[in-house]
Scaffold this motif. Structure first.
Motif, PDB file in Angstrom:
ATOM      1  N   THR A 153       6.790   3.880   0.634  1.00  0.00           N
ATOM      2  CA  THR A 153       5.863   4.977   0.387  1.00  0.00           C
ATOM      3  C   THR A 153       6.042   6.056   1.458  1.00  0.00           C
ATOM      4  N   VAL A 176       2.569  10.864   1.853  1.00  0.00           N
ATOM      5  CA  VAL A 176       1.720  10.318   0.806  1.00  0.00           C
ATOM      6  C   VAL A 176       0.611   9.455   1.424  1.00  0.00           C
ATOM      7  N   HIS A 224      -4.988  12.396  -4.579  1.00  0.00           N
ATOM      8  CA  HIS A 224      -4.903  13.387  -5.656  1.00  0.00           C
ATOM      9  C   HIS A 224      -5.386  14.735  -5.120  1.00  0.00           C
ATOM     10  N   ASP A 269      -0.504  14.591  -7.621  1.00  0.00           N
ATOM     11  CA  ASP A 269      -1.170  13.296  -7.733  1.00  0.00           C
ATOM     12  C   ASP A 269      -0.303  12.235  -7.066  1.00  0.00           C
ATOM     13  N   ALA A 270      -0.672  11.872  -5.834  1.00  0.00           N
ATOM     14  CA  ALA A 270       0.033  10.838  -5.082  1.00  0.00           C
ATOM     15  C   ALA A 270      -0.811   9.574  -4.964  1.00  0.00           C
ATOM     16  N   LEU A 282       2.581   5.559  -7.065  1.00  0.00           N
ATOM     17  CA  LEU A 282       3.983   5.928  -7.276  1.00  0.00           C
ATOM     18  C   LEU A 282       4.355   5.631  -8.729  1.00  0.00           C
ATOM     19  N   ILE A 298       4.950   9.756  -7.806  1.00  0.00           N
ATOM     20  CA  ILE A 298       4.118  10.924  -7.584  1.00  0.00           C
ATOM     21  C   ILE A 298       4.373  11.925  -8.712  1.00  0.00           C
TER      22      ILE A 298
END
Length: 441
Positions: free
Chosen positions: A153, A157, A194, A216-217, A220, A222
């Motif tokens: 990740t 994020v 988000h 929008d993270a 996953l 994204i």
């Protein structure tokens, strides 16, 4: 409850004074801060005639509020109110409103404009031993710990997911790259990774600005999308963020829609999809860029350094890590160029067919060229027709259409925009020569 009071402290360098008074308790607190100073040194900026006021209230250890916030200086004037909730096992929640009566981002750029971070290699997955016991004995009977798969990740994020924000942001007057922006407003929300800026509105260059951005993270891959209808951004900011040389100066009108989806920055770029129009009127362009489009032989006409740019219009569709340019046109003095082609977003490989034109009193000299190579190292050469021949055109229709009209219309996708200055008549010795040869009449 403890009472705090005292004489204002003095910063010897900035001659700034700040007085803090109020109460702090186990459950509640009330602090008021007042300050002023002739100058205030900040990392990357110097503010003049500074004043500050604000009241901090704390409640039951889990919430605090900043009321009556005002900060004033010649370069920046802010006011607003914020509330912060500090809950256990959850990101802090920040809400409120911030209003800027004035903001000079050119003076303050040392505070917010940071150099692009270096590329960070994504760690490769470490082979995982078969599932079973937590350790596997080796021939020497020494246990070896099994390494779990790395967390891929992205760090940015994780930072998004660790914040919760709901802010209403407004600005009456902002100076950015020497241009004025007024009545700017947006709502910024961020929860669970988000992020939304929606709607974005304001005024610049006599245009009503409109747009939105969403990322929008929360999980996953994204996903993100952005809409420009239009927005006005400085050319230098776009070039810097895209890793391009600074060849253009002035406000760029951006129109279009882009969406993307991926697990990291590379995948987000590769999956970009949409359409985009970029236009500029009455800006500046480096002669280097024009020379790259027309070839070194045109340097005699183009000269060196900055040149006034009457117009630039660029429209493209984006898919499969490639920008497909259907319209490209610009004019600077007696030089104009039109064309189309492709640019690789990741590779930055160029494949453009261009028609540069040098105008001589209403008629022109032109020859098709092909621009290949990369953005960092472009290569221009004369283009051949299907029969393998070169073409050079001299003269032509003195009543040809304005070279700015079509590319600006395409780049704006039906949106309004500023009109370029009228073409100024000029007299050239080259025109006299062509007239003497019977090419011009």
């Amino acid at each position: 409850t403890t009472l705090l009071s005292g004489a204002p402290s003095l910063n010897a360098q900035d001659k700034a004074r700040v007085a803090v008074s109020g109460t702090i308790g186990a459950e509640n607190g009330h602090l008021t801060a007042d300050g002023s100073g002739k100058t205030l040194h900040l990392p990357g900026a110097l503010l003049h005639d500074v004043s500050l006021h604000g009241t901090l209230e704390t409640h039951d250890r889990e919430s605090l509020s900043l009321e009556g916030l005002t900060f004033g200086s010649q370069e920046l004037a802010l006011d607003g109110a914020l509330k912060v909730i500090l809950a256990q096992d959850a990101p802090p929640v920040v809400s409120g409103n911030i209003h800027a009566a004035k903001m000079d981002l050119d003076v303050l750029k040392g505070l917010w404009l940071e150099p692009a971070p270096p590329a960070v290699a994504v760690p490769t997955a470490t082979p995982v031993m078969p599932q079973g016991d937590k350790t596997v004995p080796t021939q020497d009977e020494h246990p070896v710990a099994i390494q779990s798969a790395p967390d891929l990740t992205p760090s940015w994020v994780k930072r998004l997911r660790a914040q919760d924000v709901n802010l209403h942001l407004t600005a009456d007057h902002v100076v950015f790259a020497g241009r004025d922006y007024t009545d700017l407003a947006t709502r910024l929300t961020l929860s669970g990774g988000h992020l939304r800026l929606d709607p974005i509105s304001g005024q610049a260059q006599g245009l009503a600005l409109s747009g939105m951005m969403e990322l929008d993270a929360s999980a996953l891959p994204i996903s993100g999308n952005v809409t420009f209808q239009p927005l006005i951004l400085p050319a230098g900011l776009l070039e810097t963020r895209l890793g391009m040389p600074l060849l253009l100066q002035g406000p760029v009108q951006v129109v279009g829609y882009l969406s993307t989806k991926g697990n990291n920055a590379d995948e987000l770029r590769q999956s970009l999809d949409g359409h985009l129009g970029l236009s500029m009127v009455d800006g500046q362009v480096q002669s280097t860029l024009l020379g790259q489009m027309a070839g070194s032989a045109a340097s005699v006409v183009l000269g060196k350094g900055d040149r006034s740019l009457r117009c630039l219009g660029l429209h493209m569709t984006i898919a499969n890590d490639m920008a497909h340019i259907d319209t490209l046109g610009l004019q600077s003095g007696r030089f104009s160029v039109s064309g189309n082609g492709t640019v690789g977003l990741g590779t930055q490989v160029l494949d453009l067919r261009l028609l540069p034109v040098v105008d001589f009193e209403g008629a022109g000299a032109s020859t098709p060229v092909v621009l290949t190579g990369t953005l960092a190292a472009p290569h221009v050469a004369q283009d051949r027709d299907a029969g393998g021949n070169f073409h050079v055109t001299l003269g032509g229709d003195g009543n040809a259409a304005d070279p700015c009209t079509a590319p600006l219309a395409a780049a704006r996708e039906g949106q309004p925009g500023p009109t370029p200055e009228a073409i100024k008549p000029h007299h050239s010795k080259a025109g006299d020569i062509l007239r003497a040869l019977g090419v011009l009449h």
